[in-house]
Write a protein that holds these residues in place. Structure first.
Motif, PDB file in Angstrom:
ATOM      1  N   LEU A  71       0.822  -1.216   0.000  1.00 32.02           N
ATOM      2  CA  LEU A  71       0.000   0.000   0.000  1.00 32.02           C
ATOM      3  C   LEU A  71       0.854   1.264   0.000  1.00 32.02           C
ATOM      4  O   LEU A  71       0.438   2.321  -0.456  1.00 32.02           O
ATOM      5  CB  LEU A  71      -0.914   0.015   1.232  1.00 32.02           C
ATOM      6  CG  LEU A  71      -1.969  -1.085   1.291  1.00 32.02           C
ATOM      7  CD1 LEU A  71      -2.710  -1.037   2.627  1.00 32.02           C
ATOM      8  CD2 LEU A  71      -2.968  -0.926   0.142  1.00 32.02           C
ATOM      9  N   ASN A  72       2.032   1.142   0.538  1.00 36.44           N
ATOM     10  CA  ASN A  72       2.876   2.309   0.775  1.00 36.44           C
ATOM     11  C   ASN A  72       3.832   2.574  -0.405  1.00 36.44           C
ATOM     12  O   ASN A  72       4.953   2.989  -0.192  1.00 36.44           O
ATOM     13  CB  ASN A  72       3.677   2.059   2.066  1.00 36.44           C
ATOM     14  CG  ASN A  72       4.176   3.358   2.668  1.00 36.44           C
ATOM     15  OD1 ASN A  72       3.524   4.383   2.541  1.00 36.44           O
ATOM     16  ND2 ASN A  72       5.346   3.306   3.290  1.00 36.44           N
ATOM     17  N   VAL A  73       3.378   2.347  -1.615  1.00 42.50           N
ATOM     18  CA  VAL A  73       4.261   2.529  -2.769  1.00 42.50           C
ATOM     19  C   VAL A  73       4.672   3.995  -2.868  1.00 42.50           C
ATOM     20  O   VAL A  73       5.830   4.341  -3.017  1.00 42.50           O
ATOM     21  CB  VAL A  73       3.559   2.078  -4.067  1.00 42.50           C
ATOM     22  CG1 VAL A  73       4.479   2.271  -5.261  1.00 42.50           C
ATOM     23  CG2 VAL A  73       3.121   0.636  -3.947  1.00 42.50           C
ATOM     24  N   ILE A  74       3.710   4.863  -2.751  1.00 39.68           N
ATOM     25  CA  ILE A  74       4.019   6.291  -2.687  1.00 39.68           C
ATOM     26  C   ILE A  74       3.483   6.775  -1.349  1.00 39.68           C
ATOM     27  O   ILE A  74       2.347   6.461  -0.985  1.00 39.68           O
ATOM     28  CB  ILE A  74       3.339   7.065  -3.832  1.00 39.68           C
ATOM     29  CG1 ILE A  74       3.919   6.600  -5.168  1.00 39.68           C
ATOM     30  CG2 ILE A  74       3.522   8.569  -3.657  1.00 39.68           C
ATOM     31  CD1 ILE A  74       3.185   7.124  -6.370  1.00 39.68           C
ATOM     32  N   ASN A  75       4.309   7.521  -0.630  1.00 40.39           N
ATOM     33  CA  ASN A  75       3.884   7.972   0.691  1.00 40.39           C
ATOM     34  C   ASN A  75       3.759   9.482   0.716  1.00 40.39           C
ATOM     35  O   ASN A  75       4.640  10.197   0.283  1.00 40.39           O
ATOM     36  CB  ASN A  75       4.910   7.500   1.720  1.00 40.39           C
ATOM     37  CG  ASN A  75       4.497   7.875   3.121  1.00 40.39           C
ATOM     38  OD1 ASN A  75       4.641   9.017   3.519  1.00 40.39           O
ATOM     39  ND2 ASN A  75       3.983   6.904   3.855  1.00 40.39           N
ATOM     40  N   LEU A  76       2.612   9.934   1.214  1.00 38.57           N
ATOM     41  CA  LEU A  76       2.421  11.381   1.373  1.00 38.57           C
ATOM     42  C   LEU A  76       2.187  11.651   2.835  1.00 38.57           C
ATOM     43  O   LEU A  76       1.366  10.985   3.468  1.00 38.57           O
ATOM     44  CB  LEU A  76       1.181  11.850   0.610  1.00 38.57           C
ATOM     45  CG  LEU A  76       1.173  11.824  -0.904  1.00 38.57           C
ATOM     46  CD1 LEU A  76      -0.161  12.373  -1.387  1.00 38.57           C
ATOM     47  CD2 LEU A  76       2.301  12.659  -1.455  1.00 38.57           C
ATOM     48  N   ARG A  77       2.900  12.614   3.373  1.00 36.88           N
ATOM     49  CA  ARG A  77       2.629  12.969   4.762  1.00 36.88           C
ATOM     50  C   ARG A  77       2.110  14.395   4.778  1.00 36.88           C
ATOM     51  O   ARG A  77       2.760  15.307   4.268  1.00 36.88           O
ATOM     52  CB  ARG A  77       3.902  12.856   5.597  1.00 36.88           C
ATOM     53  CG  ARG A  77       3.667  13.192   7.040  1.00 36.88           C
ATOM     54  CD  ARG A  77       4.887  13.064   7.897  1.00 36.88           C
ATOM     55  NE  ARG A  77       4.606  13.639   9.195  1.00 36.88           N
ATOM     56  CZ  ARG A  77       4.798  14.909   9.497  1.00 36.88           C
ATOM     57  NH1 ARG A  77       5.290  15.744   8.593  1.00 36.88           N
ATOM     58  NH2 ARG A  77       4.494  15.359  10.695  1.00 36.88           N
ATOM     59  N   ILE A  78       0.945  14.559   5.343  1.00 38.14           N
ATOM     60  CA  ILE A  78       0.401  15.911   5.414  1.00 38.14           C
ATOM     61  C   ILE A  78       0.676  16.451   6.816  1.00 38.14           C
ATOM     62  O   ILE A  78       0.214  15.871   7.819  1.00 38.14           O
ATOM     63  CB  ILE A  78      -1.106  15.919   5.113  1.00 38.14           C
ATOM     64  CG1 ILE A  78      -1.325  15.202   3.768  1.00 38.14           C
ATOM     65  CG2 ILE A  78      -1.643  17.329   5.058  1.00 38.14           C
ATOM     66  CD1 ILE A  78      -2.742  15.066   3.375  1.00 38.14           C
ATOM     67  N   PRO A  79       1.425  17.512   6.894  1.00 42.04           N
ATOM     68  CA  PRO A  79       1.822  17.995   8.217  1.00 42.04           C
ATOM     69  C   PRO A  79       0.640  18.576   8.984  1.00 42.04           C
ATOM     70  O   PRO A  79      -0.286  19.113   8.382  1.00 42.04           O
ATOM     71  CB  PRO A  79       2.856  19.068   7.897  1.00 42.04           C
ATOM     72  CG  PRO A  79       2.574  19.475   6.501  1.00 42.04           C
ATOM     73  CD  PRO A  79       1.981  18.312   5.814  1.00 42.04           C
ATOM     74  N   PRO A  80       0.663  18.448  10.312  1.00 40.44           N
ATOM     75  CA  PRO A  80      -0.398  19.054  11.109  1.00 40.44           C
ATOM     76  C   PRO A  80      -0.295  20.584  11.050  1.00 40.44           C
ATOM     77  O   PRO A  80       0.758  21.111  10.698  1.00 40.44           O
ATOM     78  CB  PRO A  80      -0.123  18.541  12.522  1.00 40.44           C
ATOM     79  CG  PRO A  80       1.318  18.201  12.527  1.00 40.44           C
ATOM     80  CD  PRO A  80       1.668  17.766  11.144  1.00 40.44           C
TER      81      PRO A  80
END
Ligand SMILES: Nc1ncnc2c1ncn2[C@@H]1O[C@H](COP(=O)(O)OP(=O)(O)OP(=O)(O)O)[C@@H](O)[C@H]1O
Ligand SMILES: [Mg+2]
Length: 624
Positions: free
Chosen positions: A470-479
């Motif tokens: 599932l984690n092929v592309i990882n996006l992290r949205i900052p708080p």
């Protein structure tokens, strides 16, 4: 025969003369006269239009006396309708000219009764005078029968005409009705076939031809030869048991082509004896049904990248990565605290991707009872478990076919379902719970989590193999607390969205309030900010609000000053930068491969100049 002298009658002189002449001529034939007198055939004689003799039968028939008769012209007893005719013929006879020997017409008796007669004539010349001898018999009965016959014939003819007109009318109505039905069937957006008792297809409408991409004759023939197979259990049942069925799922397979799935309904057609002769079956592509379901249930992605409001460099970088990610079919994992905009990003990615016209289905794995997640995602067949819906149910995977499945709170998915999910992702196909039919799946997965999923993997609560898939592309949205510059921007955005006038008053918000907002921790992130904006918009209609109007949590943070936020912002940024360059280089290599090294095409697809691409090829040392 009587001489007028004997009767004492006094008709006109000339008539008397002619009468006597006629009498004298035939006197020697007294026995013959006697015979004529008693003859049932009506007889009279006229000369110069004037009746000069009438036998007993004639006198009895007309009811006039001989004396009265001798005062009459030969046409006097004739019915007015025939006077002209009789007069004309009679005169011609008298003049010895040719005229029909026999004539049929009506006469009137003294009492006014109508009598039909058929007469025959002969002309005798006595002393240079023409005497017309007329004999006739009553044909009233015959004429009556003839009349009746004619009437009956007329009536029959009339009835035939009427019936013909009626038939023609109903024929026209039928033709019209048939044309109307054919028009409906031809223009209907569903496929329609008519199948006969023997199970042969007899008719297909144009939609069916389009759906199968085959002409009617090919469909009929391929079905007969078995090249085209319909899973027709319900159709057979309909023909055998004479029962209609509704919305059953079926598969059509045609040699060498991808299977097609349909929702079908059927109705038996009975003949006038009530026994079934054919069946009509309506085919609706399942993808179309799912599209409708998704549209009506609101399963559409509303947001686009332009709806993501930010002035934070990290979020902008994240948007760049997301835009690139949207071009591939790879699975994406979005990490972020609650309310940071994970679904917003997921929708924007979907709308920018090649699947934008397909469905966007969101499933919140945290909100569904654990035991139902399986049936929710993969669907089930009828009778799979107690409470299973009749006819079964498609899962979200099937509903998302050709589009995006957004699995929110993926960390909440029970371990046993994780196994099934992994298998579906690997095999790109699934079977519904309790079923055996294999359904191919073409779906892009975007997951979201507000936990650190990697820790979950390490703690054994999340399968590692699934995590990597599932984690092929990882996006992290900052708080929000890591991108404080967005706080006032988003507040203004939400306030003016609710009430446009806020754009004029926003800058008047007191400094103390701004400081409080900036210092606040925002555990609920953008959603919390959105809720606050809503509250302000509804409760402060004089467009100002003070520190005391803020909810209680805010003052507590006011005194603390946390420069840490901006430091972490920087850290996060550099982290993001490296991720971005990594993804960018991968993206360019992928596209170069796809277009066989054609830089122009790569530049077009990424929306930058050719020079930029060359620069980046050099920068990332990509081999051409
Ligand atoms: N940058 C942004 N610009 C505009 N609106 C935003 C932004 N970020 C979030 N929102 C809005 O904030 C709300 C919450 O966003 P969203 O539902 O995407 O968050 P989430 O991370 O999925 O939250 P949760 O973890 O609670 O599911 C939505 O109404 C969304 O439109
Ligand atoms: Mg969400």
């Amino acid at each position: 025969m009587k001489d007028l002298h004997q009767t004492g009658v006094q008709p006109k002189e000339k008539t008397i003369e002619n009468h006597q002449l006629f009498y004298k001529t035939y006197r020697d034939l007294q026995p013959f006269f006697n015979f004529i007198e008693i003859s049932p055939i009506y007889m009279h004689v006229y000369c110069n239009d004037q009746i000069v003799y009438a036998n007993k039968a004639e006198i009895d028939r007309l009811g006039y006396s001989l004396e009265e008769m001798l005062k009459m012209k030969f046409w006097d007893p004739v019915h007015p309708d025939y006077v002209d005719l009789v007069r004309q013929i009679g005169k011609s006879r008298q003049l010895g000219m040719s005229a029909p020997r026999r004539t049929e017409f009506k006469v009137l008796t003294k009492s006014g009764k109508e009598v039909w007669v058929d007469i025959f004539t002969s002309v005798e010349t006595i002393q240079g005078q023409n005497f017309v001898l007329v004999g006739g018999y009553d044909i009233t009965d015959r004429m009556k029968v003839q009349d009746e016959l004619q009437n009956a014939r007329d009536e029959l003819e009339q009835r035939v005409l009427q019936r013909t007109a009626e038939l023609q009318q109903s024929n026209e109505a039928l033709t019209l009705q048939q044309q109307m039905l054919l028009g409906i069937v031809s223009n209907i957006s569903d496929g329609v076939i008519i199948i006969n008792r023997q199970g042969d297809i007899e008719f297909c409408n144009p939609t069916m031809e389009n759906l199968l991409n085959l002409e009617q004759d090919d469909i009929i023939e391929s079905f007969r030869s078995g090249k085209l197979a319909i899973d027709d259990t319900s159709i057979k049942k309909m023909l055998e048991k004479q029962t209609a069925f509704q919305e059953e799922e079926t598969v059509i397979s045609f040699a060498g082509r991808k299977e097609m799935r349909f929702l079908i309904s059927g109705t038996p057609i009975k003949d006038h004896e009530g026994s079934i002769s054919k069946g009509v079956v309506v085919f609706r592509p399942l993808a179309e049904v799912h599209r409708l379901v998704n549209r009506i249930s609101g399963a559409v992605a509303r947001f686009r990248f332009k709806d993501i409001i930010t002035c934070s460099a990290i979020v902008e970088d994240t948007i760049q990565i997301a835009k690139m990610a949207s071009k591939s079919m790879s699975n994406i994992m979005i990490e972020g605290e609650s309310g940071t905009g994970k679904e917003l990003f997921a929708q924007a990615i979907h709308n920018q991707s090649s699947l934008a016209n397909g469905p966007f289905i969101a499933v919140n794995c945290g909100a569904i009872p654990r035991e139902l997640i399986g049936s929710e995602l993969f669907g089930y067949v009828e009778g799979a478990f107690t409470g299973a819906r009749k006819g079964g149910n498609p899962g979200k995977f099937e509903l998302a076919e050709g589009g995006t499945l957004f699995l929110d709170e993926i960390g909440d998915m029970p371990i046993e379902q994780q196994v099934t999910l992994l298998r579906v992702l690997q095999e790109k196909q699934l079977t519904r719970i309790g079923g055996s039919k294999v359904i191919p799946i073409n779906v892009r997965i975007i997951c979201a989590t507000n936990r650190n999923l990697y820790t979950e993997v390490q703690n054994g609560r999340f399968r590692q193999d699934l995590f990597y898939r599932l984690n092929v592309i990882n996006l992290r949205i900052p708080p929000l607390r890591e991108r404080k510059s967005d706080i006032m921007l988003l507040l203004k955005y939400f306030l003016t969205q609710m009430d446009g006038a806020w754009s004029n008053y926003f800058d008047q918000i007191e400094l103390s309030v701004r400081e409080a907002l900036m210092a606040y921790d925002w555990p609920g992130n953008v959603r919390e900010l959105q809720n606050l904006a809503e509250k302000i918009a509804y409760t402060h209609n004089n467009y100002q609000f003070r520190l005391k109007d803020l909810p209680s949590g805010f003052e507590a943070t006011l005194s603390e000053n946390s420069p840490a936020a901006s430091i972490s912002d920087l850290d996060a940024r550099s982290d993001m930068k490296s991720q971005l360059t990594d993804l960018e280089s991968k993206q360019i290599s992928f596209l170069l491969q796809k277009y066989h090294g054609n830089v122009k095409k790569v530049a077009e697809e990424t929306g930058v100049s050719r020079r930029t691409i060359y620069r980046k090829i050099k920068k990332y040392q990509i081999e051409l």
